[in-house]
Write a protein that holds these residues in place. Structure first.
Motif, PDB file in Angstrom:
ATOM      1  N   ASN A   1      36.669  31.647  36.703  1.00 28.14           N
ATOM      2  CA  ASN A   1      35.979  32.853  37.155  1.00 28.14           C
ATOM      3  C   ASN A   1      36.223  33.096  38.648  1.00 28.14           C
ATOM      4  O   ASN A   1      36.548  34.210  39.072  1.00 28.14           O
ATOM      5  CB  ASN A   1      34.477  32.719  36.890  1.00 28.14           C
ATOM      6  N   TYR A   2      36.076  32.042  39.439  1.00 28.30           N
ATOM      7  CA  TYR A   2      36.274  32.166  40.890  1.00 28.30           C
ATOM      8  C   TYR A   2      37.731  32.524  41.218  1.00 28.30           C
ATOM      9  O   TYR A   2      37.997  33.406  42.040  1.00 28.30           O
ATOM     10  CB  TYR A   2      35.871  30.863  41.589  1.00 28.30           C
TER      11      TYR A   2
ATOM     12  N   VAL B 104      39.974  33.999  39.371  1.00 33.03           N
ATOM     13  CA  VAL B 104      40.413  35.301  38.883  1.00 33.03           C
ATOM     14  C   VAL B 104      39.667  36.437  39.584  1.00 33.03           C
ATOM     15  O   VAL B 104      40.273  37.404  40.058  1.00 33.03           O
ATOM     16  CB  VAL B 104      40.222  35.374  37.347  1.00 33.03           C
ATOM     17  N   ARG B 105      38.335  36.291  39.700  1.00 36.00           N
ATOM     18  CA  ARG B 105      37.553  37.404  40.253  1.00 36.00           C
ATOM     19  C   ARG B 105      37.561  37.435  41.778  1.00 36.00           C
ATOM     20  O   ARG B 105      37.527  38.508  42.372  1.00 36.00           O
ATOM     21  CB  ARG B 105      36.107  37.316  39.768  1.00 36.00           C
ATOM     22  N   TYR B 106      37.568  36.277  42.423  1.00 32.74           N
ATOM     23  CA  TYR B 106      37.408  36.264  43.886  1.00 32.74           C
ATOM     24  C   TYR B 106      38.700  35.946  44.624  1.00 32.74           C
ATOM     25  O   TYR B 106      38.971  36.530  45.666  1.00 32.74           O
ATOM     26  CB  TYR B 106      36.274  35.314  44.289  1.00 32.74           C
TER      27      TYR B 106
ATOM     28  N   SER C 237      36.335  37.669  32.427  1.00 34.62           N
ATOM     29  CA  SER C 237      36.903  37.823  33.775  1.00 34.62           C
ATOM     30  C   SER C 237      38.406  38.079  33.694  1.00 34.62           C
ATOM     31  O   SER C 237      38.935  38.956  34.378  1.00 34.62           O
ATOM     32  CB  SER C 237      36.630  36.571  34.617  1.00 34.62           C
TER      33      SER C 237
ATOM     34  N   GLN D 247      39.143  41.599  32.003  1.00 31.12           N
ATOM     35  CA  GLN D 247      38.765  42.746  32.839  1.00 31.12           C
ATOM     36  C   GLN D 247      39.669  42.875  34.063  1.00 31.12           C
ATOM     37  O   GLN D 247      40.049  43.980  34.436  1.00 31.12           O
ATOM     38  CB  GLN D 247      37.290  42.638  33.221  1.00 31.12           C
ATOM     39  N   GLU D 248      40.007  41.761  34.683  1.00 34.74           N
ATOM     40  CA  GLU D 248      40.929  41.820  35.824  1.00 34.74           C
ATOM     41  C   GLU D 248      42.299  42.311  35.379  1.00 34.74           C
ATOM     42  O   GLU D 248      42.962  43.057  36.095  1.00 34.74           O
ATOM     43  CB  GLU D 248      41.073  40.444  36.499  1.00 34.74           C
TER      44      GLU D 248
ATOM     45  N   THR E 297      36.443  43.901  26.691  1.00 34.43           N
ATOM     46  CA  THR E 297      36.777  44.807  27.798  1.00 34.43           C
ATOM     47  C   THR E 297      35.999  46.124  27.780  1.00 34.43           C
ATOM     48  O   THR E 297      36.132  46.910  28.695  1.00 34.43           O
ATOM     49  CB  THR E 297      38.285  45.142  27.771  1.00 34.43           C
TER      50      THR E 297
ATOM     51  N   ALA F  85      34.135  47.036  30.889  1.00 35.00           N
ATOM     52  CA  ALA F  85      34.935  47.220  32.099  1.00 35.00           C
ATOM     53  C   ALA F  85      35.496  48.633  32.189  1.00 35.00           C
ATOM     54  O   ALA F  85      35.967  49.037  33.228  1.00 35.00           O
ATOM     55  CB  ALA F  85      36.073  46.218  32.138  1.00 35.00           C
TER      56      ALA F  85
END
Ligand code: CO
Length: 214
Positions: free
Chosen positions: A82-83, A85-87, A164, A167-168, A210, A213
């Motif tokens: 999660n970290y 991919v998202r951040y 995550s 959606q990314e 998705t 999103a």
């Protein structure tokens, strides 16, 4: 293998060497990280992430566990993905298994392994999904190698199941997911070139997350 005290001597030599080729190396390193790769590999001491990839500090976000598993109830790997991919916005997620994996081997034995039972059951589940193909392989070594590869494939699918990641991907077309196997007899990284469109063809509808999103 370095003795305990030698580790610190090695470290000093290493940092001097880094500063020798770039005197502000650690200044830059301390500022931030922008790795483009998330590497999920086995804890096996023989399979190093950075060294075999020729990568420098700051270039690969790493998660390792026994048999490179991506389990939805493992808070550790879930938080890492999660970290990343998202951040961190990694562009590639790599799941790297290796031939000769002790975790995969253990899962092939009909034995009580204590606390490893629930962990290794993920690999037994991979076997169950691919039982037809695996049972048709009579050579035990080949079967073992193939289970290593199929385990990588299923862990890649587990990465793709995550909201995550889905959606990314819709937003930016990243990350792309890659399945690798490290062959320690030759030192080679083998890209399994997994075709997820084909692998997910019939099951994508089940794992699609998705809607929220869009
Ligand atoms: Co292993």
């Amino acid at each position: 293998m370095p003795k305990y005290e030698e580790i610190f001597e090695n470290n000093l030599r290493w940092l001097e060497q880094k500063k020798g080729s770039d005197h502000s190396f650690f200044e830059k390193l301390a500022k931030d990280q922008h790795p483009e790769y998330l590497y999920i590999g086995c804890s096996d001491s023989r399979v190093t992430a950075e060294e075999m990839m020729g990568a420098e500090p700051g270039e690969i976000f790493v998660h390792r566990n026994i048999a490179n598993l991506v389990n939805a109830t493992d808070l550790n790997v879930m938080a890492v993905i999660n970290y990343a991919v998202r951040y961190l916005g990694v562009k590639h997620v790599v799941v790297c298994g290796h031939y000769g994996c002790g975790g995969v081997k253990a899962a092939m034995q009909p034995k009580d392994m204590g606390i490893l039972n629930p962990w290794l059951r993920n690999i037994r589940d991979v076997y169950r999904i691919h039982m037809q193909e695996l049972d048709a392989i009579t050579d035990e070594h080949k079967k073992y190698d193939r289970l290593v590869e199929l385990n990588v494939q299923e862990q890649c699918v587990n990465v793709i199941k995550l909201a995550s990641v889905q959606q990314e991907y819709i937003k930016s077309r990243f990350p792309t997911v890659h399945g690798w196997v490290f062959d320690m007899k030759t030192g080679k990284i083998i890209d399994l070139k997994l075709d997820f469109n084909k692998i997910l063809k019939d099951i994508q509808k089940i794992y699609n997350l998705t809607d929220s999103a869009t």
